[in-house]
Write a protein that holds these residues in place. Structure first.
Motif, PDB file in Angstrom:
ATOM      1  N   SER A 171      -9.861  13.501  -2.961  1.00 15.01           N
ATOM      2  CA  SER A 171     -11.144  13.844  -2.654  1.00 15.01           C
ATOM      3  C   SER A 171     -12.284  13.676  -3.521  1.00 15.01           C
ATOM      4  CB  SER A 171     -11.083  14.953  -1.729  1.00 15.01           C
ATOM      5  OG  SER A 171     -10.907  15.963  -2.722  1.00 15.01           O
ATOM      6  N   ALA A 172     -11.970  13.363  -4.805  1.00 19.42           N
ATOM      7  CA  ALA A 172     -13.094  13.236  -5.803  1.00 19.42           C
ATOM      8  C   ALA A 172     -13.417  11.915  -5.881  1.00 19.42           C
ATOM      9  CB  ALA A 172     -12.457  13.797  -7.065  1.00 19.42           C
ATOM     10  N   VAL A 173     -12.654  10.925  -5.302  1.00 19.29           N
ATOM     11  CA  VAL A 173     -13.148   9.609  -5.483  1.00 19.29           C
ATOM     12  C   VAL A 173     -14.360   9.399  -4.504  1.00 19.29           C
ATOM     13  CG1 VAL A 173     -12.528   7.125  -5.005  1.00 19.29           C
ATOM     14  CG2 VAL A 173     -10.720   8.886  -5.699  1.00 19.29           C
ATOM     15  N   ARG A 174     -15.615   9.034  -5.084  1.00 22.86           N
ATOM     16  CA  ARG A 174     -16.785   9.183  -4.380  1.00 22.86           C
ATOM     17  C   ARG A 174     -17.500   7.670  -4.371  1.00 22.86           C
ATOM     18  NH1 ARG A 174     -16.935  13.078  -0.671  1.00 22.86           N
ATOM     19  NH2 ARG A 174     -16.167  14.874  -1.474  1.00 22.86           N
ATOM     20  N   THR A 175     -16.786   6.703  -4.498  1.00 31.53           N
ATOM     21  CA  THR A 175     -17.368   5.460  -4.255  1.00 31.53           C
ATOM     22  C   THR A 175     -16.529   4.426  -3.303  1.00 31.53           C
ATOM     23  OG1 THR A 175     -17.781   3.365  -5.746  1.00 31.53           O
ATOM     24  CG2 THR A 175     -15.458   4.375  -6.024  1.00 31.53           C
ATOM     25  N   LYS A 176     -17.127   3.409  -2.774  1.00 33.83           N
ATOM     26  CA  LYS A 176     -16.460   2.875  -1.764  1.00 33.83           C
ATOM     27  C   LYS A 176     -15.256   2.200  -2.206  1.00 33.83           C
ATOM     28  CE  LYS A 176     -18.288  -1.407  -1.099  1.00 33.83           C
ATOM     29  NZ  LYS A 176     -19.140  -2.585  -0.504  1.00 33.83           N
ATOM     30  N   THR A 177     -14.062   2.418  -1.481  1.00 36.41           N
ATOM     31  CA  THR A 177     -12.764   2.176  -1.868  1.00 36.41           C
ATOM     32  C   THR A 177     -11.967   1.204  -0.992  1.00 36.41           C
ATOM     33  OG1 THR A 177     -12.496   4.190  -3.161  1.00 36.41           O
ATOM     34  CG2 THR A 177     -10.465   3.128  -2.631  1.00 36.41           C
ATOM     35  N   VAL A 178     -11.511   0.012  -1.359  1.00 35.73           N
ATOM     36  CA  VAL A 178     -10.927  -0.917  -0.631  1.00 35.73           C
ATOM     37  C   VAL A 178      -9.419  -0.841  -1.138  1.00 35.73           C
ATOM     38  CG1 VAL A 178     -10.566  -3.363   0.301  1.00 35.73           C
ATOM     39  CG2 VAL A 178     -12.775  -2.026  -0.445  1.00 35.73           C
ATOM     40  N   ILE A 179      -8.653  -0.492  -0.107  1.00 33.61           N
ATOM     41  CA  ILE A 179      -6.941  -0.429  -0.353  1.00 33.61           C
ATOM     42  C   ILE A 179      -6.437  -1.682   0.309  1.00 33.61           C
ATOM     43  CG2 ILE A 179      -4.953   0.833  -0.195  1.00 33.61           C
ATOM     44  CD1 ILE A 179      -6.961   3.361   0.180  1.00 33.61           C
ATOM     45  N   LEU A 180      -5.681  -2.221  -0.310  1.00 33.77           N
ATOM     46  CA  LEU A 180      -5.067  -3.719   0.140  1.00 33.77           C
ATOM     47  C   LEU A 180      -3.401  -3.440  -0.148  1.00 33.77           C
ATOM     48  CD1 LEU A 180      -7.717  -4.436  -1.411  1.00 33.77           C
ATOM     49  CD2 LEU A 180      -7.526  -6.331   0.367  1.00 33.77           C
ATOM     50  N   CYS A 181      -2.568  -3.818   0.823  1.00 29.75           N
ATOM     51  CA  CYS A 181      -1.128  -3.871   0.644  1.00 29.75           C
ATOM     52  C   CYS A 181      -0.462  -4.678   1.522  1.00 29.75           C
ATOM     53  CB  CYS A 181      -0.671  -2.500   0.720  1.00 29.75           C
ATOM     54  SG  CYS A 181       0.954  -2.103   0.064  1.00 29.75           S
ATOM     55  N   GLY A 182       0.799  -5.209   0.812  1.00 27.93           N
ATOM     56  CA  GLY A 182       1.441  -6.049   1.717  1.00 27.93           C
ATOM     57  C   GLY A 182       2.378  -5.191   2.586  1.00 27.93           C
ATOM     58  N   ARG A 183       2.757  -5.362   3.910  1.00 28.02           N
ATOM     59  CA  ARG A 183       3.537  -4.655   4.609  1.00 28.02           C
ATOM     60  C   ARG A 183       4.915  -4.439   4.098  1.00 28.02           C
ATOM     61  NH1 ARG A 183       2.479  -1.182   8.638  1.00 28.02           N
ATOM     62  NH2 ARG A 183       1.117  -2.808   9.732  1.00 28.02           N
ATOM     63  N   HIS A 184       5.300  -5.380   3.416  1.00 27.38           N
ATOM     64  CA  HIS A 184       6.832  -5.545   2.991  1.00 27.38           C
ATOM     65  C   HIS A 184       6.812  -5.059   1.503  1.00 27.38           C
ATOM     66  CE1 HIS A 184       7.691  -6.921   6.829  1.00 27.38           C
ATOM     67  NE2 HIS A 184       6.606  -7.943   6.748  1.00 27.38           N
ATOM     68  N   ASP A 185       5.929  -4.514   0.888  1.00 26.58           N
ATOM     69  CA  ASP A 185       5.982  -4.342  -0.578  1.00 26.58           C
ATOM     70  C   ASP A 185       6.926  -3.249  -0.852  1.00 26.58           C
ATOM     71  OD1 ASP A 185       5.180  -3.664  -3.250  1.00 26.58           O
ATOM     72  OD2 ASP A 185       3.085  -3.442  -2.862  1.00 26.58           O
ATOM     73  N   VAL A 186       8.071  -3.864  -1.928  1.00 33.99           N
ATOM     74  CA  VAL A 186       8.857  -3.112  -2.489  1.00 33.99           C
ATOM     75  C   VAL A 186       8.737  -2.414  -3.751  1.00 33.99           C
ATOM     76  CG1 VAL A 186      10.818  -4.647  -1.489  1.00 33.99           C
ATOM     77  CG2 VAL A 186       9.921  -5.322  -3.568  1.00 33.99           C
ATOM     78  N   GLN A 187       7.655  -2.743  -4.408  1.00 33.72           N
ATOM     79  CA  GLN A 187       7.440  -1.991  -5.569  1.00 33.72           C
ATOM     80  C   GLN A 187       6.770  -0.815  -5.124  1.00 33.72           C
ATOM     81  OE1 GLN A 187       6.331  -3.767  -9.321  1.00 33.72           O
ATOM     82  NE2 GLN A 187       7.088  -5.743  -8.688  1.00 33.72           N
ATOM     83  N   CYS A 188       5.393  -0.700  -4.485  1.00 32.41           N
ATOM     84  CA  CYS A 188       4.746   0.403  -4.120  1.00 32.41           C
ATOM     85  C   CYS A 188       4.635   0.368  -2.495  1.00 32.41           C
ATOM     86  CB  CYS A 188       3.304   0.239  -4.834  1.00 32.41           C
ATOM     87  SG  CYS A 188       3.274   0.504  -6.584  1.00 32.41           S
ATOM     88  N   PRO A 189       5.687   0.626  -1.663  1.00 35.68           N
ATOM     89  CA  PRO A 189       5.778   0.640  -0.352  1.00 35.68           C
ATOM     90  C   PRO A 189       4.443   0.877   0.422  1.00 35.68           C
ATOM     91  CG  PRO A 189       7.758   1.499  -1.183  1.00 35.68           C
ATOM     92  CD  PRO A 189       6.967   1.354  -2.157  1.00 35.68           C
ATOM     93  N   VAL A 190       4.203   0.403   1.246  1.00 33.38           N
ATOM     94  CA  VAL A 190       2.868   0.583   2.410  1.00 33.38           C
ATOM     95  C   VAL A 190       2.577   1.931   2.510  1.00 33.38           C
ATOM     96  CG1 VAL A 190       3.793  -0.047   4.615  1.00 33.38           C
ATOM     97  CG2 VAL A 190       1.499  -0.619   4.044  1.00 33.38           C
ATOM     98  N   ASP A 191       3.576   2.570   2.623  1.00 32.37           N
ATOM     99  CA  ASP A 191       3.343   4.160   3.173  1.00 32.37           C
ATOM    100  C   ASP A 191       2.302   4.871   1.906  1.00 32.37           C
ATOM    101  OD1 ASP A 191       4.805   3.879   5.274  1.00 32.37           O
ATOM    102  OD2 ASP A 191       6.568   4.946   4.418  1.00 32.37           O
ATOM    103  N   PHE A 192       2.536   4.413   0.739  1.00 34.03           N
ATOM    104  CA  PHE A 192       1.495   5.071  -0.358  1.00 34.03           C
ATOM    105  C   PHE A 192       0.017   4.618  -0.105  1.00 34.03           C
ATOM    106  CE2 PHE A 192       5.779   4.711  -2.200  1.00 34.03           C
ATOM    107  CZ  PHE A 192       5.948   6.381  -2.647  1.00 34.03           C
ATOM    108  N   SER A 193      -0.164   3.393   0.305  1.00 29.28           N
ATOM    109  CA  SER A 193      -1.596   3.054   0.695  1.00 29.28           C
ATOM    110  C   SER A 193      -2.093   3.823   1.956  1.00 29.28           C
ATOM    111  CB  SER A 193      -1.347   1.495   0.851  1.00 29.28           C
ATOM    112  OG  SER A 193      -1.331   0.732  -0.336  1.00 29.28           O
ATOM    113  N   ILE A 194      -1.256   3.874   2.941  1.00 31.60           N
ATOM    114  CA  ILE A 194      -1.684   4.413   4.036  1.00 31.60           C
ATOM    115  C   ILE A 194      -2.077   5.960   3.702  1.00 31.60           C
ATOM    116  CG2 ILE A 194      -1.065   5.457   6.274  1.00 31.60           C
ATOM    117  CD1 ILE A 194       0.961   2.990   6.469  1.00 31.60           C
ATOM    118  N   GLU A 195      -1.178   6.508   2.749  1.00 33.04           N
ATOM    119  CA  GLU A 195      -1.716   7.855   2.406  1.00 33.04           C
ATOM    120  C   GLU A 195      -2.979   8.065   1.586  1.00 33.04           C
ATOM    121  OE1 GLU A 195       1.006  11.268   0.089  1.00 33.04           O
ATOM    122  OE2 GLU A 195       0.494   9.414  -1.127  1.00 33.04           O
TER     123      GLU A 195
END
Length: 279
Positions: free
Chosen positions: A218-242
């Motif tokens: 919540s301390a991130v106060r800049t425009k943030t764009v999160i991009l992820c592959g649906r099938h990411d096996v290194q950092c699964p997409v659930d972490f981007s959704i979070e």
């Protein structure tokens, strides 16, 4: 494809090897344990058409200063170093873009120095330790490809590897993180080569075990764009959704036909999304 321009940036925290390319608004790119050179980087190359990109070798990587203390290899120290590089480069603010472990550094950058960031681009990353908490992660002991990935990482640390052998092993490692591994030669067709900083990789393998900044997002106060592959096996997409749920001014774009490299696997769509964000 033109080469990147090398320069040494002197700061109160040390001297850093930085490669630049392109014109326009500044974008800083780094990765926790990659060693960059004049051939550049596939992720960083994404931004060079419309921006001036600063590709940074962190301490202990390339010709940047070595660390004087072990803690200087940490992610938060990387952020402190990037801030000094920004100041030395004469920018009141810039955009930071990070892929994978570079994105983890970016998250910390946003938490502690949002006022220095015009925007934050996070690709295929996570705000907490991801290997043990997700069976979808290739670094999880329960994953079918876990053992081979670990073998490849250890082999790539060997300084005795020939150039051809390093290239072969790097290819196999990258293929484990592609939705269509048979397209590797198409995706990685440019004359771009980089090495791994063994000291930084070894430090990260320990640091990431206790990494969890989800309560600080919540301390991130800049425009943030999160991009992820649906099938990411290194950092699964659930972490981007979070992250998208916890960072106030965040947007999320999921690439349905990508694994860990959406900027290569869906290059045109990725560039379209980035351009819409940065203009």
């Amino acid at each position: 494809m033109s080469q990147w321009t090398r320069e040494m940036v002197e700061t109160p925290r040390g001297n850093f090897e930085v490669f630049t390319k392109g014109k326009g608004e500044p974008i800083c790119v780094t990765h926790h344990y990659s060693e960059f050179n004049e051939t550049g980087d596939y992720f960083a190359e994404t931004f060079t058409n419309d921006n001036k990109v600063f590709l940074v070798n962190l301490k202990g990587a390339g010709n940047s200063d070595d660390s004087r203390s072990v803690h200087e290899l940490s992610m938060i120290d990387a952020v402190l170093d990037l801030e000094e590089i920004r100041k030395a480069s004469g920018f009141s603010s810039w955009t930071f873009a990070g892929h994978s472990t570079g994105g983890m550094i970016g998250i910390l950058y946003g938490i502690h120095f949002s006022s220095s960031l015009k925007s934050l681009i996070l690709v295929g990353t996570a705000a907490r330790e991801y290997s043990s908490s997700s069976s979808k992660c290739i670094y999880n002991v329960g994953h079918l490809k876990y053992k081979r990935m670990q073998e490849l990482i250890e082999l790539l640390k060997l300084p005795s590897l020939s150039g051809d052998e390093r290239k072969r092993l790097s290819k196999e490692r990258a293929q484990l993180s592609l939705l269509k591994p048979e397209y590797y030669d198409l995706y990685f067709s440019k004359n771009i080569f980089k090495k791994m900083s063994t000291d930084r990789m070894n430090f990260f393998s320990r640091e990431q075990l206790i990494f969890d900044v989800t309560r600080q997002l919540s301390a991130v106060r800049t425009k943030t764009v999160i991009l992820c592959g649906r099938h990411d096996v290194q950092c699964p997409v659930d972490f981007s959704i979070e992250m998208n749920e916890l960072i106030p001014d965040a947007t999320l774009h999921i690439f349905e036909q990508s694994n860990h490299y959406p900027f290569l696997e869906e290059e045109f769509e990725f560039k379209r999304v980035i351009k819409s964000v940065l203009t």
